[in-house]
Structures are given as C-alpha cells and as structure tokens.
Design an enzyme around this catalytic site. Sequence first.
Site, PDB file in Angstrom:
ATOM      1  N   GLU A   1      33.536   1.923  33.679  1.00  0.00           N
ATOM      2  CA  GLU A   1      33.378   0.543  34.124  1.00  0.00           C
ATOM      3  C   GLU A   1      33.549  -0.455  32.979  1.00  0.00           C
ATOM      4  OE1 GLU A   1      33.325  -0.395  37.078  1.00  0.00           O
ATOM      5  OE2 GLU A   1      32.660   1.303  38.280  1.00  0.00           O
TER       6      GLU A   1
ATOM      7  N   ARG B   1      36.745  -3.108  33.023  1.00  0.00           N
ATOM      8  CA  ARG B   1      36.338  -4.505  33.208  1.00  0.00           C
ATOM      9  C   ARG B   1      36.339  -5.279  31.903  1.00  0.00           C
ATOM     10  NH1 ARG B   1      32.035  -4.737  38.214  1.00  0.00           N
ATOM     11  NH2 ARG B   1      32.339  -2.623  38.989  1.00  0.00           N
TER      12      ARG B   1
END
Length: 672
Positions: free
Chosen positions: A303, A307
């Site tokens: 993640e 991101r």
Amino acid sequence: MYSAAAAASPPRRDFISVTLSPEEAVGAGGYNNSKAWRRRSCWRKWKQLSRLQRSVILFLFAFLAVCGVISYTTMGETWKSLTNKSLDDQRTEPEVPGLKLANPAVLPAPRKADTNLGDYPELSPQKQPKLPHIRRGPPNLQIKPPWRDGRLKTQHDTNKILEEPVQPDKEEKTEKSVISWRGAVIEPDQSTEPPSSKMKEPEKPSSMEAESQKEPVPINERQMAVIEAFRHAWKGYKDFAWGHDELKPLSKSYSEWFGLGLTLIDALDTMWILGLKEEFEEARKWVADDLVFDKNVDVNLFESTIRILGGLLSTYHLSGDSLFLEKAKDIGNRLMPAFNTPSKVPYSDVNIGRGTAHPPRWTSDSTVAEVTSIQLEFRELSRLTGDEKFQKAVDDVMKHVHTLSGKNDGLVPMFINTNSGQFTHLGVYTLGARADSYYEYLLKQWIQGGKKENELLEDYVRAIEGVKKHLLQRSQPKKLTFVGELAHGHFSAKMDHLVCFLPGTLALGAHNGLTADHMNLAEALIETCHQMYVQVETGLSPEIVHFNLHAQKGHKDVEIKPADRHNLLRPETVESLFYMYRFTGDKKYQDWGWEILQNFNKYTRVATGGYTSINNVQNPSNPEPRDKMESFFLGETLKYMFLLFSDDIDLINLDKYVFNTEAHPLPIWMPA
C-alpha cells in the site's frame, strides 16, 4: 671349396651410370619440395594414423570451425550495430520552418500492417481527437531506460514483438519476430539489465514549450463536473482531515492508517492533471514542511509503495519538481528492509523508522498480489537514481515467481511464504483480491521496460489463456461473460468488483500488439461490469456479486449477498471505461461513466464536504453511509473519470505512460 688363387684375387666391382632428367626424377617419387609431393607425403602420414587418432583430429577441426562461425556471427552483429549507430548519428531531422519538433512518442503512429505480418494485428491507435490538443498536465518527456548500453539499443531496434511502423524521418529497419505462443508473437529473450550502481543526477522532465503553440482542448461539462466533485471532496479533507490519512466526512474527523497523509499524496497528480493549481500548491507546501518518514510506524509494503512512492514519482514527472523525487528516494530506501527474507520474497510490513520488517502477526505468508505489484515503482526509482538495488530486489521476486510450481495454466495461488518462497494454500485461483494486480503488472512491466522482458509477456499471455479455460462462464438470462473463481476444481460464480480492472488491462494489451481476441474479451467483460451497476437499485456496484448460471423466473443475472453489498467508491470499472473509450472512441463508455458519477453524487456525497462509502447499494432510501472516504477515490476514481470524459489523447498519452495500480502514471522507457 674356394681355391687359394681365387681367394687372393681382389673383389670385382661393377658400376652402372644412370642419368635422369628433373621431370623423370619427380615422376619417380624423388623429393623436390613441390606442393604435389607434399600433399602425397601428408596423405601417407594420415593413412598411417589409427582410426581413433583420425577421429580425434577431425572432431577438433569441426569444433574449431563451429567456434569460428559463432565468432564471425557475433562480431558481424557488433560491427553492424556500430555501423547503424554511426549512420543514425549522421542522420538529421528534416527542418520545418517555424516548427520545433516535440520528442517522439514511445510508439510511433500506427500504419497499415505490412504483408509480412500475416495474421498478427498491428498496434491499434488511440482515438483521434476532433480538436487540436495539448497535454494539460504532464510535460512531453523523453524517457530513457535505466541503462545506456549501445548493445541494448541495437536489440531494441532489431527485435520487437510486432513489426512497428517507423518514424517518417528515419530509415526503415528490418525487424523480425521469431517465437509464437498461442497467437502472440514473442521476440527472442532480452533481459532488462539493471541500472548502473553509480549514482547519477536525476533526469529532469522536459518543458512544455514545444507544445505551447497548440490550442488546448477545451474542458467539457462532464470534466467540469469531475472538477467540482474533486473540490467538494477536497474541501472536506482540508477542513476536517488535513495532513491525515483519510477523511471521515460524516463525523467531520479523520482516521489514521500510517499517519503519512495518504489522501493528500494520492491526490497530488490528480490535482495536477485537473489543473487545480491552488490546491496543488497547498498540498506541495505540506509535503515540503510536514511530510516526515522518520517515524516509528509500521506500514504495509504494498500500500505504501503504490500510494506514496507511486504518487511521489508520478507527481515528480508531471511537475518536474525535485522535491517529490527526494521524498520518493527517502521512502524507497526505508521500504527496502522488507526484502531481507530467506527467500527474497518480501515481508508485508515495514517499520520505516526502525528499519525492520516482519510478516503479519498471524502468518508468515504474503499475498501474491502484494509482492508482485510493487515492481513498476521500484524499477522507476532505480532509473531515476541510478541505484540498481531497488530494481534488483523487485526483479528477483518476479524471476522467482516465474519459476514456481503450483500454477494452473498460468493462474497463481493467492499466498506465498516468505521463508520458503513457495506458494501456499494451493488449488485456489482468482482474479480478485490477493491476486488481481499480479496479472496487471505482468503486462505493465513489459510495457514499461520497452517490451524486452519476454518472461513477463509469456506469463501474462499464458495466464489469460488460463482465465479463458478455467474461470470464464456466462450468466443467465442475459448471458453476461464473467470471471469466476476456482477452488480445488470446483467453480464458483463469484466475481469481485476488483476484477473489473481486467477489461482495461486486456484492451491495453491489444493496443500494444496482442491478439484481437483480447479486445473481444475486454468488450464482453466491460459490459458485465456495467451490468453490475445497472442491475442494482442505487446504480452502484457492490463489492462482490454472484452470477446466476441457470435461468430462474424473476431473477436477474446478478445476485448480492448481505455481506457483500457495500460500495467503497472503487475505481476499477471507471478505469476500464477510460481504456475502452481511449482505444475505441465509443461514446457509450463515457455515458456509462457519467451515470456512475451521478449516482456517486446522489448516494455518497456528504453536504459538508467529502464522499462516503456506503453499506447497502440495494437500499436507495438508506444506503447506510460508512463514514469513510478512501484515499483512492481522489487518487484513482475521479482521475479516471476526468480522463474518461476527455477527448485529448495527450492528456496522459498511453503510448508514453503506464499507470500503476493506484492510477499514478509513470513514463515508459524510451530506447537508449
């Protein structure tokens, strides 16, 4: 007996005198060092050798001959490449008065396929706009790969998946494709070499001056609606969650995951693409003054890579601001301890302050999607910094997964053990959660690296064949094509909304030269994803659907279980709609996206700012808001909406950029 007289007499000697001419001497076999005599002498010596001796000598001569041929071929290719390079250097661009040529696209404009291509499709062009255009956000880049080896340049020029059309200002080169695998033409294997370990100055994106003379494509009403939606969401984040990970719009507060401003970083390149300069400058100031990675916090490798690292790299390329590259290098280095495992398959969690990593508390497994969907970002970080460690770490993971057993016609299980490096929970295959982006990144790494890493392409094409063989079914009554799941030989008609990334990925592959049946499947699947919205009461798709395989009176194709009827503002269908419109120009895909945006506004918009995920897509009167706005709503969903409604193909040109799985565009590497 001999007499004494006879014994006393001297012995008799007779002499014969012979005179030979030189010609006669030679004919009699005398030695005169002539070539004919030497040949006969060598032949006699050869015949005197044993059969074993003669066989050994013949083998040595044959071996030397083969080595000579190989050396000649290698030296010939090297000399040819040097000659071609010299000719290319001498070649000049045609001058056009008053026009400054922009950098060429990664893929030149398609032309009619050459007759030698047979049945293989040419590269499908992007939809041509009706108006003059200019890229709103990203500058026109000349992206170089992370190496500068002239040998690789020659390989790129002479070996490609499909014969590509050449630029009009360059001489046409002979190209060949030699390996065919189930309809996909695959070039000879060319490994992507890691960048030099020697640090170098990062390449600064070039300016937009070359295109500043063009008229911009006007922003249309639908794009303006996306901008308004973004500003409304941003208002809620700025007022109630500034600098925090995610907005809770109903309670006017925030939630933390990593404590690193996920929503803000995820939205940076979206603001740049939408032209929101004021909002972008505010966010940039926070990154410069307040974004600090030196904190004692565990982050998820996957993640935080897609991101944060992906968002920073993308924003650097679009804006040219080195602040974002420096932050990307910082977080990239802090994530590297995840790869310190016995198998080199990374742990799922990293403490970016302490420099330690570990698997989840309950298992030593990582998900396959997590460890194989961080490659685009780390490879690009190596290209920019010149430090090969980032690319080597993620490339080693892909090479390892390539060799593993436990696959089913290219389909992979969902889990992999970080200690043994082997797949676990064998026999379960899905394109949904925990495996989805593995397939996406196979294709996109191949595109990013200039279409040289054929193991990636082979794995991708094989996996799509596996999907067709094991996971495709049709529903009743509308006969919708959908992708189900396979568990120990038993088929399940369950399909995650996450699987709706697949139509866009298939279309991207077809655009880059894969077979036309990939586009046919993409068109069928995007219709199914559309039906996952229109057959629901709110017009919004649930997280998971089950399809009816048998016609039942009063039943639709889509069935929704109570535990699956939530909507998280996900982007996958809008993402695929963007690809389908960009490659086909069919306006229905824009219309479908417009319906989704209207339903988001109707059922998820919060008056005081922001949008919220909902618990019940089947109850229009009370969709049960969850009080959470995921960062990907700004980073992905609204970005893809804006691009879908645009007719400007240079607004993130798909021949120059490849999107990571969080919708952050990264440049395709140009040949050196």
